[in-house]
Write an enzyme that holds these catalytic residues in place. Structure first.
Site, PDB file in Angstrom:
ATOM      1  N   GLU A   1     -32.907  14.677 -18.955  1.00  8.12           N
ATOM      2  CA  GLU A   1     -32.174  13.667 -18.176  1.00  8.12           C
ATOM      3  C   GLU A   1     -30.668  13.609 -18.503  1.00  8.12           C
ATOM      4  OE1 GLU A   1     -36.161  13.466 -17.693  1.00  8.12           O
ATOM      5  OE2 GLU A   1     -35.208  13.139 -19.639  1.00  8.12           O
TER       6      GLU A   1
ATOM      7  N   ASP B   1     -44.532  11.545 -17.370  1.00 13.36           N
ATOM      8  CA  ASP B   1     -45.538  10.995 -18.272  1.00 13.36           C
ATOM      9  C   ASP B   1     -46.364   9.890 -17.623  1.00 13.36           C
ATOM     10  OD1 ASP B   1     -44.360  12.750 -20.007  1.00 13.36           O
ATOM     11  OD2 ASP B   1     -43.289  11.221 -21.154  1.00 13.36           O
TER      12      ASP B   1
ATOM     13  N   ASP C   1     -47.019  22.964 -25.216  1.00 11.46           N
ATOM     14  CA  ASP C   1     -45.994  21.951 -25.440  1.00 11.46           C
ATOM     15  C   ASP C   1     -45.216  22.288 -26.721  1.00 11.46           C
ATOM     16  OD1 ASP C   1     -44.613  19.342 -25.445  1.00 11.46           O
ATOM     17  OD2 ASP C   1     -46.196  18.692 -24.085  1.00 11.46           O
TER      18      ASP C   1
ATOM     19  N   HIS D   1     -52.688  18.191 -17.900  1.00 15.43           N
ATOM     20  CA  HIS D   1     -51.893  18.076 -19.136  1.00 15.43           C
ATOM     21  C   HIS D   1     -52.010  16.660 -19.665  1.00 15.43           C
ATOM     22  CE1 HIS D   1     -48.702  18.403 -22.022  1.00 15.43           C
ATOM     23  NE2 HIS D   1     -47.864  17.630 -21.355  1.00 15.43           N
TER      24      HIS D   1
ATOM     25  N   ASP E   1     -38.068  20.211 -20.232  1.00 18.49           N
ATOM     26  CA  ASP E   1     -38.383  18.790 -20.392  1.00 18.49           C
ATOM     27  C   ASP E   1     -37.194  18.087 -21.039  1.00 18.49           C
ATOM     28  OD1 ASP E   1     -39.835  16.430 -20.517  1.00 18.49           O
ATOM     29  OD2 ASP E   1     -41.015  17.028 -22.255  1.00 18.49           O
TER      30      ASP E   1
ATOM     31  N   ARG F   1     -38.411  18.304 -15.434  1.00 16.32           N
ATOM     32  CA  ARG F   1     -38.698  16.872 -15.301  1.00 16.32           C
ATOM     33  C   ARG F   1     -37.582  16.158 -14.538  1.00 16.32           C
ATOM     34  NH1 ARG F   1     -40.175  13.106 -20.421  1.00 16.32           N
ATOM     35  NH2 ARG F   1     -37.913  13.158 -20.778  1.00 16.32           N
TER      36      ARG F   1
END
Length: 781
Positions: free
Chosen positions: A473, A570, A356, A628, A470, A554
């Site tokens: 959006e 998440d 990460d 994860h 990640d 994502r």
């Protein structure tokens, strides 16, 4: 009043012969408010704000309070004619219809003349586009859909199209039985204004699936369910818009078992209401109505026809189908090594190590932090072991570092960042420590080359095998920018705002007035941002590796599967979230993104040994299988648990690794034919009504059924086996099912699996990596 001059010129320029010209001032039907209108026949006339009888009737709508609080008290009059046909031209390969606006909507800027173009593109596929007859409106350029100049004749099609010549709307029916595919005739408030378009349609049945991304059962709820499609950074929760945007659904006719699909090609904020009529209402905040209808007739046929339009999924590399291990919160390189070593020592099959944002200096992309120096050599050692390595990458670039931070300097020089309304890079805030983040504009023609150069620089520091993208959006820790958003903009504050989390479109993302390449508004491109980044990343990886790689994103949009996969974000470490993951992977396989999985054992919060054991057994059968969790949670990699749990996890993954030849074959067929990989039982048994609502079982292709344990302390599963022979995977004991549920023993050591009679599964003796497994003998189940 006769047709206006512009419309006459339009019709003349199209060289059409008028079949019907209507005087739009005569016989306009404003609808009737009947008494005792059934609840399910009400279409909401006041979806925003507090409504009263006075405000309702001021809109010309009907008012009646139902005993059911979900049912709208303010609803459209029966037969309301908001647009009236003024011209129809029919020809062998489709038809063109012109509609004149007759009633002013409450959302302003109504389009006065609409053109509906109907094209019979293939025997199974119909294309219906409704747009402004006299002006160009925004249409998304992605995904690119093929042009079909050689259309088919109506006589050869599986569908019929009819227009309500004395009303508003159109209908598509299946020719063989006249079942409804789409029927908007004289239904609930058809509107077409500049920033609010609404259309409703009856469904063939309440068996509807898709419309992602949101947290729901696989079979969608039609009891006045509102679904908002607008990418948002936030954990999956009931009633909240999710990370992705997929305005596609599959509808199954219960009486015949025949299926069809509907895809609305748009990118604007979209709100959808499902009601028990059964019916669907779309509310889209811009663009046009651009529908595609797929006639199947089998569910799998529908998906293949849909993917034939938007693009077949990418074939992932074989190694990516192994087990992946990650966590947020690694302190240094030694920390990673110790976690990997204990799992290897425990015999856990492990193909890919992930990391990460811990590895980034001050959380800045493309810069390796000192505690992780030596990562280059460690990755080389992983490669020697036949393993792989994947880091995370966020789109946001730090904007307040010194002048040596080249990703920002070069991006400014090239002008490839998303701009604010003043023409400067739009500055938000994400992870970087010094505050201030700008966002690459992946629609810019130079953005892909820019992204490639940054990845080449990162690759020189350590040789990653794929990428995990990640926060795309795109996510933002402030609403809009650090300077705020324009306060007088109809894009920031449109006439209608869907029921989005936070109450505004710019919540935790960019201002809607932000500008992309060519002046395009973020208002129009927001939903596509994550997939545009996936495309650029996929291209860069192919340039770097000259081989197939993997991108896991994502945020996703229509056509994502052509360039990469998805993880469901998440999720919480709960049995409920584990259960929802089954519906998620089946839905994304329908969307053409078969490489999908949830964070095994959950991301948010601490897992428990029992939950992680059961989730690991289920996760062994996710197409994308990765453990994860968050930085503040306890360790949950398999090796931290007791020996009996470790043994059960090893058992599940040895089954997975033994069946990788079968799984890889399914991915190959998905790439070649648009078939699903993880699929619902109804895809194989569309005539069996018992399969329609199953969200707790799934299949790998046509031959393997997975029935996971999804409840705490449960040692059996209620497993539905459709009619036919089924063989227990571990015992090969045969069950001759007549189509019923069985109480199947599920000791903590195993997950129930069944092989379908009449199917052959290619397999291979498993090992601890795919590199080693592929050297072992193959056999057939």
């Amino acid at each position: 009043m006769a047709l206006d001059k512009a419309t006459k010129q339009k019709l003349a320029s199209d060289k059409v012969t008028s079949e019907k010209i209507a005087n739009v001032d005569e016989d306009v039907n404003y609808g009737v408010c009947h008494r005792n209108v059934p609840d399910k026949e009400r279409f909401d006339c006041f979806p925003n704000g507090q409504v009263t009888e006075e405000s309702c009737t001021a809109r010309g709508c009907c008012w009646s309070i139902s005993n059911n609080s979900k049912v709208p008290a303010c609803f459209y009059p029966h037969g309301l004619q908001s647009y009236k046909v003024v011209h129809i031209d029919k020809h062998s390969y489709g038809l063109d219809v012109y509609w004149k606006n007759t009633i002013k909507s409450p959302y302003g800027s109504d389009v006065q003349m609409l053109q509906m173009s109907v094209k019979f593109e293939t025997v199974q596929r119909l294309h219906v586009k409704i747009t402004d007859a006299n002006a160009t409106r925004y249409e998304p350029s992605f995904p690119e859909v093929p042009m079909f100049n050689n259309r088919v004749k109506s006589v050869d099609c599986l569908y019929d199209v009819s227009v309500a010549e004395n009303g508003t709307g159109f209908a598509v029916t299946r020719r063989s039985d006249q079942a409804i595919v789409f029927d908007s005739r004289n239904l609930g408030g058809f509107m077409y204004s500049n920033q609010f378009i609404q259309i409703s349609s009856r469904l063939s049945s309440p068996y509807i699936y898709g419309l992602g991304e949101h947290r729901n059962q696989f079979l969608l709820d039609t009891d006045w369910k509102t679904i908002v499609l607008w990418p948002l950074d936030g954990p999956p929760q009931d009633g909240v818009n999710g990370y992705g945007y997929h305005p596609f659904y599959l509808n199954l006719n219960a009486s015949s078992g025949l299926a069809h699909g509907v895809f609305l090609r748009t990118s604007n904020a979209l709100e959808i209401v499902l009601q028990p009529t059964p019916a669907i209402t779309y509310r889209v905040l811009g663009g046009i109505l651009d529908f595609y209808y797929f006639l199947g007739p089998k569910p799998g046929d529908v998906i293949s026809q849909y993917l034939d339009l938007i693009g077949y999924p990418e074939l992932p590399p074989y190694w990516s189908l192994g087990f992946h291990l990650c966590r947020y919160g690694y302190k240094n390189l030694s920390h990673i090594q110790s976690v990997v070593d204990r799992n290897v020592k425990a015999g856990i099959p492990l193909d890919t190590v992930w990391i990460d944002i811990d590895y980034m200096e001050r959380h800045n992309n493309f810069v390796l932090a000192k505690p992780f120096y030596g990562l280059k050599e460690y990755v080389q050692d992983l490669h020697k072991e036949g393993r792989h390595f994947i880091p995370i990458l966020d789109p946001g670039v730090a904007s307040r570092e010194d002048s040596n931070y080249l990703p920002y300097v070069e991006g400014v020089e090239k002008g490839i960042f998303v701009m604010n309304s003043s023409g400067l890079p739009a500055e938000g805030k994400v992870w970087n420590d010094k505050g201030g983040t700008v966002f690459p504009d992946f629609s810019h023609p130079d953005a892909t080359e820019y992204w490639l150069r940054q990845l080449q620089y990162l690759y020189a520091q350590f040789e990653f095998d794929g990428l995990w993208i990640d926060m795309n959006e795109p996510s933002n820790f402030v609403d809009g920018t650090l300077q705020g958003c324009p306060t007088n903009s109809t894009y920031e504050f449109p006439p209608y705002t869907p029921h989005v989390q936070g109450g505004s479109l710019n919540h935790r993302t960019l201002c809607m007035e932000s500008r992309h390449w060519g002046g395009e508004l973020h208002y129009n491109l927001h939903t596509m941002y994550g997939t545009m980044e996936t495309l650029a990343t996929s291209f860069a990886l192919k340039e770097i590796h000259n081989a197939r790689s993997i991108v896991i994103s994502r945020s996703t949009y229509t056509g994502q599967g052509k360039y990469g996969g998805h993880w469901t974000g998440d999720v919480f470490s709960t049995y409920d979230d584990m259960k929802h993951s089954v519906a998620d992977i089946m839905s994304f396989s329908m969307f053409g993104i078969p490489m999908v999985g949830a964070d095994i054992c959950g991301f948010n919060g601490d897992t428990t040994p029992d939950l992680c054991q059961r989730w690991s057994q289920l996760g062994a059968f996710y197409p994308f299988s990765r453990n994860h969790n968050e930085d503040e949670a306890k360790d949950q990699d398999p090796a931290v648990f007791s020996s009996d749990i470790v043994t059960s996890i090893v058992t599940a993954y040895r089954v997975r690794y033994s069946l990788l030849p079968y799984l890889y074959s399914l991915f190959y067929r998905a790439t070649l034919y648009g078939e699903t990989v993880a699929r619902p039982l109804l895809f194989e048994y569309p005539g069996d009504h018992n399969t329609y609502s199953i969200s707790t079982q799934f299949m790998w292709g046509p031959g393997l059924l997975i029935s996971p344990v999804l409840e705490k302390d449960q040692t059996f599963t209620e497993t539905y086996l459709p009619r036919g022979y089924w063989y227990g995977y571990y015992t090969l004991l045969r069950i001759n099912s007549t189509g019923e549920s069985y109480s199947i023993p599920a000791p903590k050591s195993t997950i129930p699996l069944f092989i379908r009679g009449g199917h052959v599964l290619p397999a291979q003796t498993p090992d601890v990596t795919t590199t080693l497994s592929r050297k072992n003998p193959m056999y057939l189940w």
